[in-house]
Every structure is written in C-alpha cells, then in structure tokens.
Design an enzyme around this catalytic site. Structure first.
Site, PDB file in Angstrom:
ATOM      1  CG  HIS A   1      -1.936  -1.126   1.204  1.00  0.00           C
ATOM      2  ND1 HIS A   1      -3.057  -1.147   0.400  1.00  0.00           N
ATOM      3  CD2 HIS A   1      -1.946  -2.296   1.894  1.00  0.00           C
ATOM      4  CE1 HIS A   1      -3.723  -2.277   0.619  1.00  0.00           C
ATOM      5  NE2 HIS A   1      -3.072  -2.991   1.500  1.00  0.00           N
TER       6      HIS A   1
ATOM      7  CG  ASN B   1      -7.880  -4.831   0.621  1.00  0.00           C
ATOM      8  OD1 ASN B   1      -7.143  -3.887   0.858  1.00  0.00           O
ATOM      9  ND2 ASN B   1      -7.539  -6.081   0.877  1.00  0.00           N
TER      10      ASN B   1
ATOM     11  CG  HIS C   1      -3.633  -0.814  15.159  1.00  0.00           C
ATOM     12  ND1 HIS C   1      -3.378  -2.118  14.804  1.00  0.00           N
ATOM     13  CD2 HIS C   1      -3.688  -0.806  16.520  1.00  0.00           C
ATOM     14  CE1 HIS C   1      -3.283  -2.864  15.889  1.00  0.00           C
ATOM     15  NE2 HIS C   1      -3.470  -2.088  16.943  1.00  0.00           N
TER      16      HIS C   1
END
Length: 698
Positions: free
Chosen positions: A93, A165, A357
C-alpha cells in the site's frame, strides 16, 4: 461566454505575494485543527527553531570563492533535514491518495452496537486513504491490483480504523502466509521487475500452489482490479467483526462501503494508456473532484449474522477471509453516509504519515478469531515503529485522536506531549490514584473485550476443515458476472499467464481454472495454446449473486468529465449553453481545441488535441462549427478511442461531420444526435450506465 469551470475558476490571474500569503493563512485556519503544530503560516523565512533568516541561497564561506565553513549552522540544518526527508515506504500500500471528510450516522445501528459514532445525526471527522497494494510510491495508479480502502474515524470515544480493500475477500486464510503472498507478488528479487504487476511467474506460482488464493485472484482478474476512480470503488472490511450492543448482546457483521456513483472499471487498454499518459490518474481524479465540489460519497452498511457457536452462516465459514456472503442471503443494512470534502494540505504530513491499525477499536466493535485478522492486530503496530520512528506515531497530527488522551505511556522517540505528574503507573497513591480506570464490568463508554468460552483443544498448526473449499466461491463470482465481464476476465488471465516463463506454473494455474469453470478454463487455455484439463473432482454447483456484477444498474453522473471539442476559428453558438447545462447536472465540461488560443469572447480552451487522450474523459461532445477539423488526425484518433472504449459521444448540426470522417456511424449505440445544447439531457442519461455497453458487446 464566460461559463465557470469549477476546476480552474480563480486560477486565471497572476497571484501576488500578498494574495499567496492571505490564501495560505486562510487555508491554514480552515484545514489545520487547533491542536496541530502550525508551520509555514507566516511570510518570514526561519530556521527550524524559528530564527529568521536573511539568505538561504549562499553557504557561509571563507571568502566569496573559498571553502564552506563548518560553523554554517543553517547549511547543516538544511542539508541534514534534506538527507533525512524520506522515511521507509510502506511494504504494501505504498502508493496512496487520501482526503478528509465526515461521516454522519443514521441511527439504525442501535440494536446492533453501542458504538456512539453510528448514532443518529452524529457527525464524525474522517480521513480516508486509497492505495494500490503491490507497487512502490512511484508506480502507476492504474495497474491491475487490489486497492486499499482505509478509513480513520476520529470518534468522541477514540479512534476507529476500518482498514479494508475494494474486494471482499483476501488471498490467504492465515496471516502467517502474508509475507509469502507479498514476496511472491512483489517484483522478482533477481531483477526487481515487474513493478506493480502480478503478471509474472512467482505470483502465479504461489497462487496455483495455495489454491485458497484462487477466489481473490479471480476478483483481481475482473474489472474490479481496474477501477475507473477511487470515487467508484466499493470498500469492504474483509473480516467478520463482532458487534456489541448496550446490553452486551453480540452479533457478527461484515462492513461494506457502497459508492454513490456506483462501481465502475477501466477497460484494459485504458489502463495501459493511462499508465504512460497519466500515471497519477486516480489521485488526480480524486483531488479534482473535491476541488470541483463534486464530493465523493459512500454509504456504510453491514451484513449481520447470528453470533452462533460455530460462527458460520448458510454453510459459509465467517472466519475464513477468502469467503464472502452473497447479499441475496444477507442484505447490506445501511448505517451512515461518508462524504470526502477536503484535500490534504500536505501529502507527506497527512497521506504518507497516517498510520492505520486494525486494533483501533471503539466500544461496540470487537474482533473475531479470524487468523488473518489476528496477525494484522500485531503487524499494523509493529510496522509503524520502523516507518514513523518509534512508538509515538499516534502523536503525529494526522493520527491524533479527537478524544481526550490520558494514558500512562511515556518518553520514546519523537515524544511531543508534555506529560505532567509524578506517577505514570497504577495503582498509585502519590498521584491521587489517577488516572482512574472505569469501574464495573461493562461501564458506559469503555471498551470491553467480549467474553467468550474458548474450546478445549490441543495447540496445533492447522486450519478448520471448513477452510478446505477453495473453488466454490470463485465459481460463484465467475457465474455472477455478465458475459462482457467474463470476457474481460478471460483476457486478463490470458495476458497475465502469457507473461509467465515457466510452463509448469501456467499449466498448474490453468488446472486450477478447471476447478472453477470449464468454459473459463477452455477459453484461457485456447488463448495460451495449452491443453484444457478436466476438472477433478467435478466443480460444485452454486447459485449466482447478481449483486457481484458491476453492470445492470444506473448511477448519478456527478463529477463525470465531458470533453467539448470546439474550433476557435469558427465557434458555433450554443457552446456556452451546453457547458452550463453540463455543470447544472454536476458534470465537468472540458473545452478542447486544436490550439491553445482562447475563443473570441475570451473563454479559455483548457486542453489542446495534441495533449489529450480519451482516457481522460467520460464522454465527448463535438460542437458545431468543427467541420474544418474533420480531417485532423488528432481528432480522428480521439474519436476512434472514445468509440472503441464505449464512451458516450454527442453532437448536433454539422458536428456529425468529424464523426463520419472518423468512420463512426452517428446511429451507433451510445451516440447522441441532438438539435442543440439540449443534447446534454441525452448525454447525461446515457452516462448513468457509465459506458455504451451494447457497443462493446458488438
């Protein structure tokens, strides 16, 4: 004419230093929360310590032609900082774009979770980062790849990160394999090629050997792997989460982001052209849409399942991240709406330094025992220690919670907080016992780990037998696609496997396709010139899910870019009315001419034919008065590409002459012939389905 282009309005005059200073102060006041460190808000140049400088162009020397002196503290500071400007890029990413916005809850989640940000009309600031997975920071936007869709909610109860995603499934079932799939998909280590591509031996070697990856690989080979825009992507939390209501009751859930503009993709040729013509296409598109006021929107929803002992639903293992639950079995229930309405002020400070996170949870949302999710709970914190220089990365402005922070964490690299008191431990007496932990088993507003009985079982390195089915859901996805989408999947497999140099890898992957669908396998094998294997054992029969297809629905046309070709030497009446009509429908007109000369009334031509390709446009209008351009090869190329790519084309009066000269039948599908500027009505109607699909299907 003088219609206002929302992208370029206000940029057509030279800015004075006073203008720049005023705008800078205004932007700073508008975009930087008061808790952040203000930098570059004043006119005077200073050192990092705030000391004013009178010269930053010459180092301190022993005479005008002498050596530089060690005592030049400004030179040392400037060069040292430059030497350390780059931080380690993300392993995955790395290539990203982001925007600020807000989320408004509908209040429909009260029976599912006590998470306060989902309450009715509660407004929560958000920061969203979109990204590719495989490429480096310098790679192209439009490569075939999965896209990251990570959202940071700055809630009053603390930060919640939904890190997902644009595809609902993942390559692996257990996080211990994550280094393997990334090592296999990244450029091969001997030559460090190919960049940002899965079309090579090591990726398909892994995927064909770890057949749990076949479902996600099929999504990548579909048009989902080539999104038209970040604004037109679905987002998925991928994992199953556990929701907790105010009484402690639990349900299982999967998060979905549904874009207001619908889900659309690029054609393969468009993606290839853009990789060379405009490798920043997706990040430019996102920023331009926000600048134009056509703010991207998504609706957050959840699929909800009983929190049963086996954690399955309709025979689908909810802890297996390579599986999805068809929306026909569990409809997506809307929870709220997100709008992105502000671009970052500084890419590095915000987009590059933002740290997501999976373990950033708020009361009412908890994790499950998904083995991929469990590994991510460790990995996301661990990676920031290297990338952002230590454990205090949450003090970086873009990562700071908007809730009060009263922790017992101290010191470390880049500590910017000034902690008071003498007792950073609990229990204590010298600090009055502060800070107090919330009392009770389930305090209001406090995070509570859901208590669950763990099974009595031996420690093993193994997976549940329910994880053994690697093909039925891949088949479900294939059968859910329209014939045109299936054609694109076949072409993608043929291209990717055609780039492989190891015959055994190709043969093994084609054998995997036989386990998904015999037609898919045969068509790919024929293109590759290899034998078509039999499916052993026979492929299971599954029920298609129409919701998985990108075609068959209509969507708003907000933010679509419409090219308007004009001839400055003979502009026809009606162009101003057309552009106004397009803007009234929230589309962005882009005037295109053979030269950069303004129109006679002074209206700027924004692009020349020699600097434009069809991939930048959603539709094209050939304005009247362009008959003299019919023989222009640049216009012929533009028209041919637009027609080949299924773009909507419109014109009126003698504007059809360039179409005919380019060999385009004005009666073809997706071509609108009007009698005047009202052709904008026909154009906007045709754009609701994104392309002239009938034309692409022949």
């Amino acid at each position: 004419m003088g219609f206002a282009n929302p992208v370029t309005a206000g940029k057509d005059r030279a800015a004075t230093s006073d203008d720049i200073s005023a705008r800078g102060r205004q932007m700073s006041e508008e975009t930087v929360p008061p808790t952040e460190l203000h930098l570059q808000t004043e006119e005077a140049l200073t050192t990092a310590g705030g000391v004013r400088l009178r010269d930053t162009d010459h180092s301190l020397k022993a005479g005008e032609r002498g050596p530089s002196l060690l005592q030049d503290h400004h030179l040392r500071e400037k060069i040292t900082h430059f030497d350390h400007e780059r931080i380690p890029e993300r392993v995955v990413h790395a290539r990203g774009a982001a925007a600020h916005g807000h989320f408004v809850g509908y209040g429909t989640a009260s029976s599912l979770t006590c998470a306060e940000f989902l309450g009715k009309d509660v407004v929560t600031p958000v920061f969203v980062r979109f990204s590719t997975v495989l490429g480096s920071r310098g790679s192209a936007d439009t490569v075939r790849d999965t896209r990251g869709f990570a959202t940071k909610f700055y809630t009053a109860q603390g930060t919640f990160d939904l890190v997902g995603n644009n595809m609902p499934v993942f390559f692996i079932q257990d996080g211990i394999k994550f280094p393997d799939i990334i090592h296999a998909a990244k450029p091969q280590p001997d030559r460090e090629i190919p960049q940002a591509q899965s079309a090579h031996d090591t990726f398909w070697d892994f995927v064909s050997l770890h057949t749990e990856a076949q479902h996600h690989a099929l999504w990548n080979m579909s048009d989902r792997g080539l999104p038209r825009s970040y604004r037109m992507m679905e987002g998925f939390g991928v994992h199953t989460f556990r929701l907790v209501d105010a009484d402690g009751a639990t349900t299982l859930a999967k998060f979905h982001w549904k874009p207001r503009l619908g889900v659309h993709g690029l054609l393969w040729e468009e993606a290839q052209l853009l990789a060379g013509f405009d490798p920043d296409f997706h990040r430019r598109d996102l920023a331009a849409a926000i600048d134009a006021g056509t703010f991207p929107e998504w609706e957050l929803g959840v699929q909800v399942f009983p929190d049963s002992a086996d954690q399955t639903f309709e025979g689908i293992d909810l802890l297996d991240p390579t599986k999805l639950v068809p929306e026909e079995l569990a409809p997506v229930q809307p929870l709220g709406r997100m709008v992105l309405d502000r671009n970052p002020a500084n890419y590095f400070a915000e987009t590059e330094q933002v740290a997501f996170h999976v373990g950033h949870l708020v009361p009412g949302i908890d994790v499950t025992d998904d083995a991929l999710m469990q590994a991510r709970l460790f990995s996301y914190v661990d990676t920031q220690l290297t990338r952002l220089g230590g454990p205090n990365f949450e003090q970086i402005p873009i990562n700071r919670p908007h809730a009060p922070v009263n922790d017992l964490l101290r010191d470390g690299m880049h500590q910017s907080g000034v902690h008071t008191g003498i007792a950073p431990y609990l229990p204590n007496s010298v600090g009055g016992g502060c800070p107090f932990a919330a009392p009770g088993a389930a305090p209001a507003g406090a995070f509570v780990d859901v208590a669950r009985n763990l099974p009595s079982a031996p420690k093993v390195r193994a997976a549940s037998v329910s994880f053994d089915d690697h093909f039925s859901q891949a088949r479900l996805f294939w059968l859910s696609l329209s014939p045109l989408e299936q054609d694109h999947v076949v072409a993608a497999y043929a291209f990717e496997l055609g780039k492989c140099t190891v015959p055994e890898v190709v043969e093994r992957q084609v054998a995997c396709l036989a386990q998904i669908d015999s037609v898919l396998c045969a068509q790919v094998a024929t293109r590759l010139g290899v034998d078509t294997p039999d499916a052993t054992p026979p492929v299971d029969e599954v029920e298609p899910s129409p919701a998985l297809s990108m075609l068959g629905r209509t969507w708003p046309v907000d933010g679509r870019v419409v090219g308007v070709v004009v001839d400055q030497s003979d502009p026809a009446p009606g162009i101003d009315e057309l552009c106004t009509a397009l803007q009234e429908r929230s589309m962005i007109p882009l005037l295109i001419g053979p030269t950069g000369v303004p129109l006679p009334d002074g209206t700027a031509v924004m692009r020349r034919l020699d600097t434009l390709r069809s991939v930048e446009l959603d539709a094209l209008v050939i304005a009247p008065g362009t008959a003299a351009l019919a023989a222009d090869p640049l216009l012929a190329t533009l028209l041919a590409e637009c027609f080949r790519h299924g773009k909507v084309i419109a014109t009126w009066d003698d504007g059809s002459l360039p179409l005919r000269a380019a060999g385009i039948d004005p009666a073809a599908a997706g071509v609108a012939l009007g009698t005047g500027p009202e052709v904008a009505d026909d154009l906007s109607e045709l754009l609701t389905v994104h392309r002239a699909w009938d034309r692409l299907m022949g």
